[in-house]
Design a protein around this motif. Sequence first.
Motif, PDB file in Angstrom:
ATOM      1  N   LYS A  97       0.815  -1.214   0.000  1.00  0.00           N
ATOM      2  CA  LYS A  97       0.000   0.000   0.000  1.00  0.00           C
ATOM      3  C   LYS A  97       0.853   1.271   0.000  1.00  0.00           C
ATOM      4  O   LYS A  97       0.619   2.180   0.798  1.00  0.00           O
ATOM      5  N   GLY A  98       1.851   1.295  -0.847  1.00  0.00           N
ATOM      6  CA  GLY A  98       2.718   2.466  -0.999  1.00  0.00           C
ATOM      7  C   GLY A  98       3.795   2.589   0.060  1.00  0.00           C
ATOM      8  O   GLY A  98       4.740   3.351  -0.102  1.00  0.00           O
ATOM      9  N   LYS A  99       3.661   1.829   1.143  1.00  0.00           N
ATOM     10  CA  LYS A  99       4.609   1.914   2.253  1.00  0.00           C
ATOM     11  C   LYS A  99       5.791   0.965   2.051  1.00  0.00           C
ATOM     12  O   LYS A  99       5.615  -0.162   1.576  1.00  0.00           O
ATOM     13  N   ILE A 198       0.605  -5.983  10.337  1.00  0.00           N
ATOM     14  CA  ILE A 198       0.964  -4.654   9.815  1.00  0.00           C
ATOM     15  C   ILE A 198      -0.297  -3.802   9.626  1.00  0.00           C
ATOM     16  O   ILE A 198      -0.332  -2.619   9.990  1.00  0.00           O
ATOM     17  N   ASP A 199      -1.339  -4.417   9.098  1.00  0.00           N
ATOM     18  CA  ASP A 199      -2.629  -3.724   8.945  1.00  0.00           C
ATOM     19  C   ASP A 199      -3.122  -3.207  10.283  1.00  0.00           C
ATOM     20  O   ASP A 199      -3.556  -2.065  10.410  1.00  0.00           O
ATOM     21  N   TYR A 200      -3.040  -4.067  11.286  1.00  0.00           N
ATOM     22  CA  TYR A 200      -3.512  -3.729  12.632  1.00  0.00           C
ATOM     23  C   TYR A 200      -2.668  -2.607  13.234  1.00  0.00           C
ATOM     24  O   TYR A 200      -3.207  -1.619  13.765  1.00  0.00           O
ATOM     25  N   LEU A 201      -1.339  -2.730  13.117  1.00  0.00           N
ATOM     26  CA  LEU A 201      -0.434  -1.760  13.750  1.00  0.00           C
ATOM     27  C   LEU A 201      -0.464  -0.394  13.076  1.00  0.00           C
ATOM     28  O   LEU A 201      -0.358   0.630  13.734  1.00  0.00           O
ATOM     29  N   LYS A 203      -2.826   0.634  10.766  1.00  0.00           N
ATOM     30  CA  LYS A 203      -4.180   0.998  10.284  1.00  0.00           C
ATOM     31  C   LYS A 203      -4.200   1.175   8.764  1.00  0.00           C
ATOM     32  O   LYS A 203      -4.668   2.183   8.245  1.00  0.00           O
ATOM     33  N   LEU A 204      -3.645   0.187   8.057  1.00  0.00           N
ATOM     34  CA  LEU A 204      -3.553   0.318   6.603  1.00  0.00           C
ATOM     35  C   LEU A 204      -4.726  -0.337   5.862  1.00  0.00           C
ATOM     36  O   LEU A 204      -4.915  -0.083   4.684  1.00  0.00           O
ATOM     37  N   SER A 205      -5.494  -1.172   6.550  1.00  0.00           N
ATOM     38  CA  SER A 205      -6.564  -1.886   5.837  1.00  0.00           C
ATOM     39  C   SER A 205      -7.830  -1.060   5.745  1.00  0.00           C
ATOM     40  O   SER A 205      -7.966  -0.048   6.403  1.00  0.00           O
TER      41      SER A 205
END
Lengths: 205, 205
Positions: A97-99, A198-201, A203-205
Motif C-alpha cells: 500500500k505504498g509503504k 501490519i494492517d492492525y499496527l 491501520k492500513l486496511s
Amino acid sequence: MVFNYPNGKKYIPAAKIEAAPKIKKQKNAAYSNRGMTLEEDLNDSNSFYLDRNIAVIHKKPTPVQIVNVDYPRRSAAVIKEAYFKQASTTDYNGVYKGKYIDFEAKETKFSTSFPLKNFHEHQIVHMKAVLEQGGICFVILRFSTEEEIYLLEASYLLSFWERMISGGRKSITKEEVIECGHKIPLGFHPRIDYIKVIDYLYKLS
Amino acid sequence: MVFNYPNGKKYIPAAKIEAAPKIKKQKNAAYSNRGMTLEEDLNDSNSFYLDRNIAVIHKKPTPVQIVNVDYPRRSAAVIKEAYFKQASTTDYNGVYKGKYIDFEAKETKFSTSFPLKNFHEHQIVHMKAVLEQGGICFVILRFSTEEEIYLLEASYLLSFWERMISGGRKSITKEEVIECGHKIPLGFHPRIDYIKVIDYLYKLS
C-alpha cells in the motif's frame, strides 16, 4: 531441498542440489519435522501476497563475493570460487500500500528468551536508518521448540539492543516478546500472515 | 575493480579479485574512460544518500544458485560450484521519505534509441506490481557514447513495452526518452542525483 529457483536459467541435476546446502539443514533441524524452514514459510507467504496483488515483498539474494568464474562457452558461466559475504541490510523488503516494508527473520531453539546475537550491528544500523526514513521495519522471531512466531517492531528491538549495549542482558525475555510483540498464528495459506499484523499496527486496511 | 565489499567477512587476495569479473569489464568498456561503471556511480550515490540520512537505497546482491560448498574448517566456507540466476525483480530498492523506491539501471552504446531487450519480461511484471502497490518505480537509462543519463518512470517504460508486444518497435527512440524522461546531470557528489528528480516528480521535498 532448501533451494527454490523458479527463475533459474540453468538446469542443475537434482542429485547435485541435494548434496549442497548442508548448513541450512543442520541449522533448522528443529524445524524439519514440518519439512519447511522459516525462510520457506516466508517465501511461500510472500508468493501468496504477490499472486493476489496484496503486497510485493521479496527475500534478497544471499550476498556472495565472486572470485573466479569459468566460461566453458557462451551463456554457461560457472562460478568456481566464491565466498559468503555478510549482508549489509535485512533479508526482506518490499512495498505494501505504498509503504516501504523491511524485516529480518530469525529463530531460536531457546524457550525462555531470544538471544540478541542473532542480529548483527550493521542490521541494527540499517533498521534505525529505515525508521528514520519513515519505513515500516520489524523482525519476525520464531521460537522453534514451541513453534511460536512473533512480529516485533524494530523500535522495540532497538531498545533491547540499547539495553544490551549499556551492559544489560544479551537477550529479549520471552515475556518481553509476548508483551511488546504480536503473535502470528501459523496458517495454511499464507503460512505466516504478517501483513495482518501490519494492517492492525499501522491501520492500513 | 568491479566488486566492492565493505561488509565482506573474508579477506581475498587482491590479485585473485582482479582476475575475476571479466564479463562486467567487457560490458562496460565504453564507460571505462571514466574508470567507473553505471553500477558504481549508483552505489556511490546511494552511499551518499545513506550517509546523509537522505534515503536508504541499496543494490540487491547478484542472485546465485549455490550447488557445491566446501567447508575446510568452521567459518571458512568456500563456494566451489554456483551459477548465475536471473533476478526476479529490479536491482535497486529502498525507502525515501516513507515511500517505497524501486528501479533498474541499464545502459546502451546506441545513440538514437534504447533497445527494450535490456529488460526482461519478469522485471516488467515486477514493475507493474510495484506500481499497483503505490510504489515509486522507474528506470535509469544511460547512453554511454554521449554519457547521458535519464530517469524514465516505469509507467512510460510499460507503454513502450506494450507497443512492442503489439508489434511495434523494439526500442524507445532517443526523442521519446528526452520527451518522457528527465535528464540527470552527472555530478561529483552524488554522481547521479536521481532523488532530485523524484522530489520534483512526486513533490516530496
